[in-house]
Design an enzyme around this catalytic site. Structure first.
Site, mmCIF file in Angstrom:
data_model
loop_
_atom_site.group_PDB
_atom_site.id
_atom_site.type_symbol
_atom_site.label_atom_id
_atom_site.label_comp_id
_atom_site.label_asym_id
_atom_site.label_seq_id
_atom_site.Cartn_x
_atom_site.Cartn_y
_atom_site.Cartn_z
ATOM 1 N N ASN A 26 62.991 56.344 -7.369
ATOM 2 C CA ASN A 26 61.567 56.279 -7.674
ATOM 3 C C ASN A 26 61.211 54.932 -8.318
ATOM 4 O OD1 ASN A 26 58.960 56.642 -8.639
ATOM 5 N ND2 ASN A 26 59.508 58.269 -10.078
ATOM 6 N N CYS A 72 59.247 61.878 -12.137
ATOM 7 C CA CYS A 72 60.558 62.442 -11.805
ATOM 8 C C CYS A 72 61.231 63.055 -13.038
ATOM 9 C CB CYS A 72 61.440 61.397 -11.143
ATOM 10 S SG CYS A 72 61.640 59.880 -12.071
ATOM 11 N N HIS A 73 60.756 62.709 -14.231
ATOM 12 C CA HIS A 73 61.321 63.294 -15.453
ATOM 13 C C HIS A 73 61.013 64.786 -15.562
ATOM 14 C CE1 HIS A 73 57.203 62.155 -16.640
ATOM 15 N NE2 HIS A 73 57.281 63.131 -17.529
ATOM 16 N N GLU A 84 55.081 65.644 -23.657
ATOM 17 C CA GLU A 84 54.134 66.365 -22.808
ATOM 18 C C GLU A 84 53.996 67.828 -23.223
ATOM 19 O OE1 GLU A 84 55.363 65.745 -18.755
ATOM 20 O OE2 GLU A 84 54.761 63.634 -18.809
ATOM 21 N N TYR A 101 65.275 70.955 -9.008
ATOM 22 C CA TYR A 101 65.503 70.142 -7.812
ATOM 23 C C TYR A 101 65.366 71.006 -6.559
ATOM 24 C CZ TYR A 101 67.312 66.595 -10.995
ATOM 25 O OH TYR A 101 67.443 65.671 -11.999
#
Length: 167
Positions: A113, A121-122, A148, A90
């Site tokens: 979001n 945002c993850h 991912e 962050y």
């Protein structure tokens, strides 16, 4: 303008994107499986490719989130610059938007979001690699980051926070 809904099934339920003129305006997860729906602009095909393992596919989707302050829109724009398989803190995201002391505000922008997943945002975690919050809970965030990371050479699933940029 014509509005379509692209709905794709994935292991935790369904993902839905509201598409207007080929641009995603809003997107959300739903734990309840939904009937598959394809949009006329192929957003469905890109989402399917992402869930099938082409983790960079989301980069091909145009987004124009509904609403948001100028700060939130800047945060959402910067989120799209975080590559799949990577995470940042962050604090790092706050620095990237030119507000180094605004880590909490960045967290609030993430929570607001309207185009989850596509505006990733993850991929934002706490300093040191802990997951941090996610509107859909830790199971979704953990699943997305593992999805991912495991598909990219040289990365490891979350827990080790591969690709994490320390603050």
């Amino acid at each position: 303008m014509t509005t379509d809904l692209a709905v794709v099934a994935f292991p935790l339920g369904s993902f839905r994107a509201v598409v207007e003129g080929g641009v995603v305006r809003a997107a959300t997860f739903d734990a309840t499986p939904q009937p598959i729906r394809r949009d006329r602009w192929d957003v469905h095909a890109v989402l399917t490719a992402y869930f099938d393992g082409d983790v960079d596919a989301l980069d091909r989707v145009a987004v124009e989130p509904d609403g948001g302050t100028s700060f939130q829109r800047d945060v959402w724009k910067r989120l799209r610059e975080i590559p799949a398989g990577s995470t940042i803190s962050y604090g790092e995201l706050a620095r990237r938007v030119g507000r180094p002391s605004a880590s909490r505000a960045v967290g609030m922008a993430n929570a607001a979001n309207p185009v989850t997943l596509i505006v990733p945002c993850h991929r934002v975690v706490r300093s040191g690699g802990a997951l941090g919050g996610y509107a859909y809970g830790h199971d979704y965030k953990r699943w997305l980051l593992a999805h991912e990371s495991k598909l990219l050479p040289g990365t490891t699933p979350v827990g080790g926070a591969a690709g994490h940029t320390p603050t």
